[in-house]
Design a protein around this motif. Structure first.
Motif, PDB file in Angstrom:
ATOM      1  N   GLU A   1      -1.598  -8.709  -5.607  1.00 10.04           N
ATOM      2  CA  GLU A   1      -1.853  -7.887  -4.413  1.00 10.04           C
ATOM      3  C   GLU A   1      -1.431  -8.619  -3.144  1.00 10.04           C
ATOM      4  O   GLU A   1      -0.859  -8.022  -2.228  1.00 10.04           O
ATOM      5  CB  GLU A   1      -3.337  -7.512  -4.327  1.00 10.04           C
TER       6      GLU A   1
ATOM      7  N   GLU B   1       0.957 -10.881  -2.813  1.00  6.68           N
ATOM      8  CA  GLU B   1       2.426 -10.879  -2.718  1.00  6.68           C
ATOM      9  C   GLU B   1       2.957  -9.486  -2.377  1.00  6.68           C
ATOM     10  O   GLU B   1       3.915  -9.358  -1.624  1.00  6.68           O
ATOM     11  CB  GLU B   1       3.044 -11.416  -4.006  1.00  6.68           C
ATOM     12  N   GLU B   2       2.321  -8.459  -2.919  1.00 11.98           N
ATOM     13  CA  GLU B   2       2.710  -7.085  -2.573  1.00 11.98           C
ATOM     14  C   GLU B   2       2.529  -6.817  -1.082  1.00 11.98           C
ATOM     15  O   GLU B   2       3.389  -6.245  -0.419  1.00 11.98           O
ATOM     16  CB  GLU B   2       1.878  -6.092  -3.385  1.00 11.98           C
ATOM     17  N   GLN B   3       1.400  -7.253  -0.528  1.00 13.74           N
ATOM     18  CA  GLN B   3       1.139  -7.047   0.900  1.00 13.74           C
ATOM     19  C   GLN B   3       2.093  -7.861   1.774  1.00 13.74           C
ATOM     20  O   GLN B   3       2.566  -7.384   2.803  1.00 13.74           O
ATOM     21  CB  GLN B   3      -0.322  -7.382   1.242  1.00 13.74           C
TER      22      GLN B   3
ATOM     23  N   ARG C   1       5.166  -8.742   0.925  1.00  8.97           N
ATOM     24  CA  ARG C   1       6.461  -8.038   0.854  1.00  8.97           C
ATOM     25  C   ARG C   1       6.477  -6.832   1.786  1.00  8.97           C
ATOM     26  O   ARG C   1       7.447  -6.604   2.514  1.00  8.97           O
ATOM     27  CB  ARG C   1       6.742  -7.577  -0.587  1.00  8.97           C
ATOM     28  N   HIS C   2       5.388  -6.075   1.767  1.00  5.40           N
ATOM     29  CA  HIS C   2       5.283  -4.901   2.630  1.00  5.40           C
ATOM     30  C   HIS C   2       5.407  -5.300   4.107  1.00  5.40           C
ATOM     31  O   HIS C   2       6.144  -4.667   4.875  1.00  5.40           O
ATOM     32  CB  HIS C   2       3.960  -4.177   2.377  1.00  5.40           C
TER      33      HIS C   2
END
Length: 190
Positions: A177, A179-181, A183-184
């Motif tokens: 989560e 890393e996803e945030q 990237r976003h």
């Protein structure tokens, strides 16, 4: 009373910062006295923001207030107190009587620890949303060892790729989560 090394952040980039991080994430802290050199506030206000995120009662001593005035620096104390959720006392530690108001504020604050202020910290809508997403995942883990520390604090540290928090195996389930945030945020804000 624990006198911690003087640091400018809780980012664990030095042994001193790591010691301070370890101490401040232990349970049982009643109050933080954060001494800020008010003649060069930029140096200390990042740490102050991080300390406020811990939601531990805090008193801010804006020391060297005389030097700050000589430099023409003026502070909106009421606004800063609201932002950090902590009382601020301007002090001149090098002069007799220069800390009397601080001692009085410490005594007053220690009598009302349960009624300390709540910081009003915001990093902008997108970053606040990313912090919330990671904090929600941390909350789902129910980590007993760190239940006294707001998940928001750890979420911010994980989004910063802070080594001290990344070394804590308890947070490994939220790395995806995080890393996803990141990237976003990178896609949206370069």
């Amino acid at each position: 009373l624990i006198d911690l090394p003087g640091v400018y952040s809780l980012s664990s980039s030095s042994p001193e910062e790591d010691v301070v991080f370890q101490e401040l994430t232990k349970p049982g802290i009643d109050l933080i006295l954060n001494v800020v050199d008010s003649s060069i506030p930029r140096r200390s206000l990042y740490l102050t923001t991080q300390l406020a995120e811990l939601h531990i009662p805090m008193v801010l001593a804006f020391n060297m207030a005389d030097d700050a005035r000589k430099k023409g620096l003026k502070f909106d104390i009421a606004k800063l107190e609201k932002y950090f959720g902590s009382p601020i006392v301007q002090t001149v530690g090098s002069k007799t009587g220069g800390v009397r108001n601080l001692l009085d504020k410490l005594a007053e604050t220690l009598q009302n620890l349960d009624n300390h202020g709540i910081p009003m910290l915001s990093y902008g809508a997108d970053i606040d949303d990313a912090i919330k997403c990671v904090a929600d995942k941390i909350d789902e883990l129910h980590i007993e060892k760190y239940k006294h520390v707001p998940s928001r604090f750890f979420a911010i540290k994980l989004l910063e790729h802070d080594r001290a928090v990344q070394r804590l195996n308890e947070f490994a389930p939220v790395y995806a989560e995080v890393e996803e945030q990141i990237r976003h945020l990178r896609t949206k804000h370069a």
